[in-house]
Design an enzyme around this catalytic site. Structure first.
Site, PDB file in Angstrom:
ATOM      1  CG  ASP A   1      51.680  70.787 -64.452  1.00 32.50           C
ATOM      2  OD1 ASP A   1      52.798  71.281 -64.646  1.00 32.50           O
ATOM      3  OD2 ASP A   1      51.514  69.592 -64.155  1.00 32.50           O
TER       4      ASP A   1
ATOM      5  CE  LYS B   1      54.981  68.102 -62.772  1.00 33.32           C
ATOM      6  NZ  LYS B   1      54.880  69.070 -63.892  1.00 33.32           N
TER       7      LYS B   1
ATOM      8  CE  LYS C   1      59.680  64.082 -69.640  1.00 27.98           C
ATOM      9  NZ  LYS C   1      58.551  65.008 -69.495  1.00 27.98           N
TER      10      LYS C   1
ATOM     11  CE  LYS D   1      52.191  67.487 -67.423  1.00 24.97           C
ATOM     12  NZ  LYS D   1      53.078  68.668 -67.372  1.00 24.97           N
TER      13      LYS D   1
END
Length: 319
Positions: free
Chosen positions: A134, A183, A226, A305
């Site tokens: 990720d 996530k 974003k 991550k």
């Protein structure tokens, strides 16, 4: 040229199924798909005249695969499960297997468990580098850096509340609760690392971890733009509260693009690096005893991550 991809409706959000319009034939077996990807890699190398290929998964998140004994716990069982079209072999794992069998390093840029124990064993057997999981490029990257700053100042983080919204397809598919779960787990890892690495500030370990809330919202009008707001509240001198609030605005895909390029380049570089331990009595310059790096590229965990590290080989294979 965009080649047909591996599609399995059981692993993606329901809201993504209408977008899957360039797929390998639905009746094609999973092992056939592995072979098709291998052919695509070989054809790409020949057409472009390149000597080396790195493969990076940049597609949407999948649901977690179930890790089961006899299915994906060993490399041999995983190969047999692919040939048997087992339902718990995900598209990302199919791509990873094909890449490894072609000698191509593979990076997983999404949070799902692509690297099941059998795939880790296959990478170890072949020596092909892998990296995951990720991409860490936006709010979570900032969270890691800022949390480290607060901790180094002796401030005990008590709450981390983050809110972000955008309107691209990556966010749209996260509106599916099943797809949000991987996530959410990956975004929470930064908290676990903070607590585990700072026993002086968090002597009670996991029982003393900060309150952590992550909110994501899909706002179609914003597209790839974003926006995120983060609030950190810490305990300072004599328990007094210390609060920091941060606002960021960026283009989500552009933020991640250079990270993808760096990963592909570093995977190629580290596939060529060899090391050896210095031994007494060995003359300098003698090239005996060199070996390649471990295939689990822990050094590239800074981009992720959920960094995949060597120790996970043992952890993930225990049921």
């Amino acid at each position: 040229e965009v080649w047909p991809g591996v599609f399995d409706r059981e692993f993606i959000a329901e809201n993504q199924r209408g977008r899957a319009d360039n797929c390998m034939p639905e009746g094609m077996g999973k092992w056939e798909r592995v072979e098709r990807i291998r052919e695509d890699i070989r054809r790409f190398k020949e057409k472009e005249g390149v000597e080396f290929v790195s493969v990076v998964w940049t597609a949407n998140s999948e649901r977690y695969s179930s890790e089961e004994q006899g299915v994906n716990d060993t490399a041999e069982n995983l190969m047999n499960a692919i040939r048997a079209n087992h339902k718990e072999v995900s598209p990302s794992t199919i791509y990873a297997v094909a890449s490894i069998l072609e000698g191509c390093p593979y990076a997983n840029g999404s949070p799902q468990n692509t690297f099941v124990p059998g795939l880790l064993e296959l990478a170890l057997q072949t020596g092909v580098p892998i990296c995951g999981d990720d991409f860490k490029s936006g709010q979570t990257k900032m969270k890691s850096v800022f949390a480290d700053y607060l901790i180094s100042c002796g401030l005990k983080i008590k709450t981390m509340v983050t809110y972000n919204h955008l309107g691209n397809n990556d966010m749209y598919q996260l509106t599916d609760e099943v797809m949000w779960r991987p996530k959410s787990a990956s975004k929470s890892r930064v908290i676990e690392d903070i607590v585990a690495s700072n026993p002086a500030l968090y002597p009670a370990g996991p029982n003393d971890k900060p309150d952590h809330v992550v909110v994501v919202k899909y706002v179609p009008y914003l597209g790839d733009s974003k926006r995120d707001v983060s609030e950190y509240t810490s305990e300072a001198f004599m328990g007094s509260p210390y609060t920091n609030i941060m606002h960021n605005s960026c283009l989500d895909s552009i933020l991640c693009a250079p990270l993808i390029l760096d990963l592909a380049l570093f995977l190629e570089l580290f596939s060529r690096v060899q090391i050896r331990k210095e031994e007494e009595g060995r003359p300098r310059g003698v090239d005996e005893g060199f070996s390649s790096l471990h295939p689990v590229m822990s050094v590239l965990g800074i981009f992720m991550k959920i960094p995949l590290v060597k120790i996970i080989l043992t952890f993930q294979k225990s049921f």
